[in-house]
Design a protein around this motif. Structure first.
Motif, PDB file in Angstrom:
ATOM      1  N   LYS A  14       0.627  -1.276   0.058  1.00 11.11           N
ATOM      2  CA  LYS A  14       0.046  -0.011  -0.139  1.00 11.11           C
ATOM      3  C   LYS A  14       0.965   1.282   0.097  1.00 11.11           C
ATOM      4  CE  LYS A  14      -4.140  -2.282   2.226  1.00 11.11           C
ATOM      5  NZ  LYS A  14      -3.941  -3.409   1.627  1.00 11.11           N
ATOM      6  N   ASN A  15       2.175   1.044   0.141  1.00  8.99           N
ATOM      7  CA  ASN A  15       3.117   2.197   0.169  1.00  8.99           C
ATOM      8  C   ASN A  15       3.534   2.634  -1.360  1.00  8.99           C
ATOM      9  OD1 ASN A  15       3.180   1.792   3.019  1.00  8.99           O
ATOM     10  ND2 ASN A  15       5.091   0.326   2.889  1.00  8.99           N
ATOM     11  N   ILE A  16       3.145   1.866  -2.355  1.00 11.13           N
ATOM     12  CA  ILE A  16       3.547   2.313  -3.747  1.00 11.13           C
ATOM     13  C   ILE A  16       2.028   2.623  -4.493  1.00 11.13           C
ATOM     14  CG2 ILE A  16       4.703   1.379  -5.739  1.00 11.13           C
ATOM     15  CD1 ILE A  16       6.584  -0.263  -3.969  1.00 11.13           C
ATOM     16  N   GLU A  17       2.363   3.451  -5.359  1.00  6.62           N
ATOM     17  CA  GLU A  17       1.173   3.860  -5.793  1.00  6.62           C
ATOM     18  C   GLU A  17       0.730   2.553  -7.049  1.00  6.62           C
ATOM     19  OE1 GLU A  17      -0.697   6.948  -9.306  1.00  6.62           O
ATOM     20  OE2 GLU A  17       0.529   7.612  -7.733  1.00  6.62           O
ATOM     21  N   GLN A  18       1.229   1.975  -7.625  1.00  5.72           N
ATOM     22  CA  GLN A  18       1.036   0.732  -8.584  1.00  5.72           C
ATOM     23  C   GLN A  18       2.047  -0.291  -8.384  1.00  5.72           C
ATOM     24  OE1 GLN A  18       0.882   2.406 -12.506  1.00  5.72           O
ATOM     25  NE2 GLN A  18      -1.360   3.058 -12.365  1.00  5.72           N
ATOM     26  N   PRO A  19       1.736  -1.224  -7.215  1.00  2.72           N
ATOM     27  CA  PRO A  19       2.909  -2.199  -6.802  1.00  2.72           C
ATOM     28  C   PRO A  19       2.628  -3.164  -8.057  1.00  2.72           C
ATOM     29  CG  PRO A  19       1.153  -2.399  -5.381  1.00  2.72           C
ATOM     30  CD  PRO A  19       0.752  -1.196  -6.040  1.00  2.72           C
ATOM     31  N   TYR A  20       3.642  -3.796  -8.395  1.00  2.00           N
ATOM     32  CA  TYR A  20       3.836  -4.905  -9.568  1.00  2.00           C
ATOM     33  C   TYR A  20       3.321  -6.518  -8.803  1.00  2.00           C
ATOM     34  CZ  TYR A  20       4.924  -7.087 -13.772  1.00  2.00           C
ATOM     35  OH  TYR A  20       4.833  -7.848 -15.184  1.00  2.00           O
TER      36      TYR A  20
END
Length: 192
Positions: A14-20
């Protein structure tokens, strides 16, 4: 734990806008499976041989396709030539393989499984067959053939992408590594 359970146990960041989502990334999943299937991770193989993965792969190639030279082993296994030569030297010192031609007179050095190496090769192969049977237990013959076909396509596409990247760098005047040069050579050979 099933793959779906594992996937739900590890939520995307949830810390990254678009995690892979690595569970849906085929190369990542192949790498994970490869790590689990690595020869030296199998306690039986490790105990039986005392060899590193590279040496086991080279021994298997020599037993299955020998007499064979280092360049062909590198191509067949997609190991870098330096690693293959190191493995060959180790296997020769252990007398598991031997020369199949006069290395002082011929440029390409061919090696074959030795009488001492043959029983070890046969034991490893027997265990590999059993392992394959267990890993593919719920997979039909048609699914196995489809998997092999898909893996071949992936291998060839990955090889092409890496070779093209190296060729682009080289065409731009950059120095490329021996491994990158080898990838270009493998790609040309595969394209034939």
């Amino acid at each position: 734990m099933s793959n779906k359970a594992r996937q739900s146990a590890f939520e995307l960041s949830k810390n990254i806008e678009q995690p892979y989502d690595l569970y849906n990334h085929v190369p990542y999943r192949i790498a994970v499976a490869s790590n689990l299937l690595a020869m030296d991770r199998d306690a039986y193989i490790k105990n039986l041989t005392g060899l590193e993965t590279r040496e086991i792969r080279v021994l298997l190639n020599i037993g299955s396709y020998g007499p064979i030279n280092a360049a062909d082993i590198a191509y067949q296994s997609r190991l870098d030539p330096y690693s293959v030569n190191r493995a060959i030297n180790t296997l020769m010192k252990l007398e598991l393989i031997c020369a199949d031609n006069d290395h002082s007179k011929q440029r390409s050095k061919f090696v074959k499984i030795s009488e001492q190496g043959l029983p070890l090769y046969e034991q490893v192969v027997a265990h590999m067959r059993e392992r394959e049977k267990n890993v593919l237990k719920d997979i039909s013959e048609d699914e196995k053939q489809l998997l092999l076909s898909l893996l071949e396509k992936i291998e060839l596409r990955a090889e092409a992408a890496l070779a093209q990247s190296a060729q682009l760098l080289e065409s731009q005047g950059h120095t490329i590594t021996r491994d990158q040069k080898e990838l270009i050579r493998w790609h040309k050979r595969s394209a034939k």
